[in-house]
Design a protein around this motif. Structure first.
Motif, PDB file in Angstrom:
ATOM      1  N   LEU A 152      -8.450  -2.198  -2.621  1.00  0.00           N
ATOM      2  CA  LEU A 152      -8.581  -3.338  -1.705  1.00  0.00           C
ATOM      3  C   LEU A 152      -9.990  -3.475  -1.141  1.00  0.00           C
ATOM      4  CD1 LEU A 152      -5.349  -3.200   0.508  1.00  0.00           C
ATOM      5  CD2 LEU A 152      -6.030  -5.072  -1.004  1.00  0.00           C
ATOM      6  N   LEU A 153     -10.654  -2.339  -0.930  1.00  0.00           N
ATOM      7  CA  LEU A 153     -11.909  -2.340  -0.176  1.00  0.00           C
ATOM      8  C   LEU A 153     -13.160  -2.373  -1.034  1.00  0.00           C
ATOM      9  CD1 LEU A 153     -10.962   0.295   2.554  1.00  0.00           C
ATOM     10  CD2 LEU A 153     -10.961  -2.202   2.770  1.00  0.00           C
ATOM     11  N   PHE A 154     -13.146  -1.725  -2.169  1.00  0.00           N
ATOM     12  CA  PHE A 154     -14.376  -1.559  -2.942  1.00  0.00           C
ATOM     13  C   PHE A 154     -14.965  -2.879  -3.415  1.00  0.00           C
ATOM     14  CE2 PHE A 154     -13.683   3.140  -4.258  1.00  0.00           C
ATOM     15  CZ  PHE A 154     -14.434   3.544  -3.170  1.00  0.00           C
ATOM     16  N   ASP A 155     -14.114  -3.835  -3.775  1.00  0.00           N
ATOM     17  CA  ASP A 155     -14.631  -5.108  -4.290  1.00  0.00           C
ATOM     18  C   ASP A 155     -15.476  -5.829  -3.246  1.00  0.00           C
ATOM     19  OD1 ASP A 155     -13.484  -4.710  -6.719  1.00  0.00           O
ATOM     20  OD2 ASP A 155     -11.746  -6.004  -6.363  1.00  0.00           O
ATOM     21  N   ASP A 156     -15.128  -5.625  -1.971  1.00  0.00           N
ATOM     22  CA  ASP A 156     -15.871  -6.266  -0.877  1.00  0.00           C
ATOM     23  C   ASP A 156     -16.913  -5.344  -0.260  1.00  0.00           C
ATOM     24  OD1 ASP A 156     -14.359  -8.623  -1.126  1.00  0.00           O
ATOM     25  OD2 ASP A 156     -12.765  -7.801   0.129  1.00  0.00           O
ATOM     26  N   GLY A 157     -17.051  -4.142  -0.797  1.00  0.00           N
ATOM     27  CA  GLY A 157     -18.008  -3.194  -0.250  1.00  0.00           C
ATOM     28  C   GLY A 157     -17.665  -2.737   1.153  1.00  0.00           C
TER      29      GLY A 157
END
Length: 244
Positions: free
Chosen positions: A76-81
């Motif tokens: 969930l988080l990595f794509d948005d950094g």
């Protein structure tokens, strides 16, 4: 957009945390529940209104479930950094309040330690190993006044022995996490344990004194007001420090 992750989100204190946090559309909330097959009606209703809640499964008594949960959070988080700004280890049990020091069940104590202590330990460990924690992360380990040796010594009669032992152990875990995360690359990390008070929830029972809304509102004020010097400390929802 601050990221909040909390366990035990489908009822009681956890649900009220989600309710208050999700009211701010700038917050991103990852709400963990023990099983997605449980009744999540109230939690899903909050998401229908606010659209900033992600519901994932995490049984904090199962290390494999914690590992899978952390990986789902990473997705969930990595794509948005993004990284986790607030981690609330709220999930816990008090299944045998009638037990005393003379009647502790071996399996009961092991289960309480597994969920109430090892669960938060492995959750923090896994998030740290996955580089998902912000350098200034705030971590709240949900404890109880019954975990304070000084306060428990003044209670007559003493109660909830098995639960109290697990919460005292969680308090010690908090002390260690509060320093060791900084030593391992998170210089601004603050870890505290929090007594929510005697709250009118299923765990708190009919005789409890305060509403969940008051308890959670107070805890969030404490959490958002923490300074770097507050790591490895024990608080009440009302903003007072608790003796160990």
């Amino acid at each position: 957009m601050p990221v909040y992750v909390l366990t035990g989100a489908n009822r009681g204190l956890g649900l009220e945390f989600v309710r208050q946090l999700s009211a701010n559309s700038n917050n991103k909330i990852i709400a963990a529940v023990r099983s997605l097959s449980n009744d999540l009606t109230d939690l899903k209703a909050l998401n229908d209104s606010n659209k900033n809640i992600h519901i994932l499964e995490c049984d904090t008594g199962d290390v494999n479930s914690i590992t899978s949960f952390v990986q789902a959070c990473a997705n969930l988080l990595f794509d948005d950094g993004q990284k986790i700004d607030f981690l609330l280890n709220n999930s816990g049990i008090n299944d045998v309040p009638e037990q005393t020091s003379l009647s502790i069940g071996e399996e009961d104590l092991a289960r309480h330690i597994s969920i109430n202590v090892l669960g938060p330990a492995k959750t923090v460990q896994a998030f740290h190993a996955s580089s998902l924690l912000s350098p200034n992360v705030r971590i709240l380990n949900m404890t109880s006044g019954l975990g304070s040796m000084e306060k428990s010594a003044t209670m007559t009669p003493r109660k909830c022995t098995t639960y109290s032992i697990s919460k005292a152990a969680l308090n010690m875990l908090t002390v260690h996490q509060g320093e060791e995360l900084r030593e391992k690359g998170l210089p601004g990390a603050v870890v505290i344990c929090m007594d929510p008070g005697w709250v009118k929830t299923r765990m708190g029972g009919e005789d409890a004194l305060i509403e969940a809304e008051e308890s959670i509102g107070g805890m969030l004020r404490v959490l958002h007001g923490l300074s770097k010097e507050d790591t490895a400390s024990f608080w009440t929802y009302s903003g007072e420090k608790v003796p160990w």
